[in-house]
Design an enzyme around this catalytic site. Structure first.
Site, PDB file in Angstrom:
ATOM      1  N   SER A  35     -76.532 118.941 -35.353  1.00  0.00           N
ATOM      2  CA  SER A  35     -76.485 119.461 -36.007  1.00  0.00           C
ATOM      3  C   SER A  35     -76.284 119.787 -38.033  1.00  0.00           C
ATOM      4  CB  SER A  35     -76.872 121.002 -35.731  1.00  0.00           C
ATOM      5  OG  SER A  35     -75.972 121.510 -35.599  1.00  0.00           O
ATOM      6  N   HIS A 241     -72.963 126.317 -41.154  1.00  0.00           N
ATOM      7  CA  HIS A 241     -73.054 125.517 -41.457  1.00  0.00           C
ATOM      8  C   HIS A 241     -73.937 124.993 -42.750  1.00  0.00           C
ATOM      9  CE1 HIS A 241     -74.625 125.438 -36.776  1.00  0.00           C
ATOM     10  NE2 HIS A 241     -75.014 123.928 -36.923  1.00  0.00           N
TER      11      HIS A 241
END
Length: 259
Positions: A35, A241
């Site tokens: 990711s 993230h």
């Protein structure tokens, strides 16, 4: 503008073999990984990539947009582990591949579960989870990385391979008033350091370049007041993230330099 449009179109092709304009001089580029490579957290996801959540704002797409590679294949996928790269992402690699990027290993080490544990459970449980992950990273992950790196070299023997690391999540003694304890934040940062250290060593032993993003993210961690990383977000999978600024300001310069 033309190069950007070409790059954006290529980014939207996902894993397909996208060809750029015929007069492009850049290398054939394949972007692999998890990711942190696909761009979860950056928004602007290609709907065709489904749950892989590939973003046009992720560093591979940004690099392709500005360098017009002769082809760009973006197979990185949210949630990927080393086995997923081996089984699902290496198809576009070949003798003509000139450049490969990859970030992998965080999911093998249980990154998402650790963050859930640290958010929801006690400080001691959090720190124990991080320590268990460090043991895995030091003892088991090297062999898994070797499998991936060997497969890349076998399929794309002429490629320049850049392995990207992970940022530290937290600025210690920063601006956060609530949330995790300082001990938990320090433990999580330490876990990232161990993961980067092990990954850098394996990359070097395979003759690959390692892109250390801890320097570019310094001053832009969670609790810095100018974060390039999401804290706890909705949707939950974007938590912890890099956001779009993290890809353009944190990852892209490091990858561009190493590439």
């Amino acid at each position: 503008m033309g190069a950007f449009v070409v790059g954006a179109v290529l980014a939207l092709t996902g894993a397909g073999s996208a060809q750029a304009t015929e007069n492009s001089a850049g290398p054939a580029y394949v972007a692999l990984g998890d990711s942190y490579a696909s761009g979860v957290g950056a928004g602007s996801y290609d709907s065709a990539s489904g749950s892989c959540k590939r973003s046009t704002k992720a560093y591979p797409a940004l690099w392709a947009a500005s360098h017009a590679p002769s082809s760009f294949n973006f197979t990185a996928c949210s949630g990927a582990k080393t086995g997923d790269v081996l089984n699902n992402q290496l198809g576009p690699l070949g003798s003509g591949t000139g450049l490969v990027s990859i970030s992998i290993g965080g999911n093998d080490a249980g990154f998402a579960d650790i963050m859930t544990t640290c958010v929801l459970q006690s400080e001691s449980t959090c720190i124990n989870a991080v320590n268990s992950a460090k043991t895995f990273v030091q003892n088991t992950l090297p062999g898994k990385l070797d499998q991936v790196y060997n497969a890349i070299s076998a399929k794309a023997p002429s490629a320049h391979v850049v392995v990207l690391g992970y940022p530290r999540f937290y600025k210690l003694n920063g601006s956060c008033i609530v949330g995790l304890s300082e001990a938990e934040r320090a433990a999580i940062n330490s876990g990232a350091d161990v993961l980067n250290s092990v990954t850098a060593k394996r990359a070097a032993d395979h003759g690959f370049s390692f892109g250390d993003v801890t320097t570019t993210f310094t001053g832009h961690e969670i609790c810095s007041g100018s974060a390039w990383l999401n804290s706890v977000t909705i949707p939950i999978d974007e938590s912890y993230h890099p956001n779009a600024a993290g890809h353009s300001g944190g990852y892209l310069p490091v990858f561009s330099s190493a590439a």
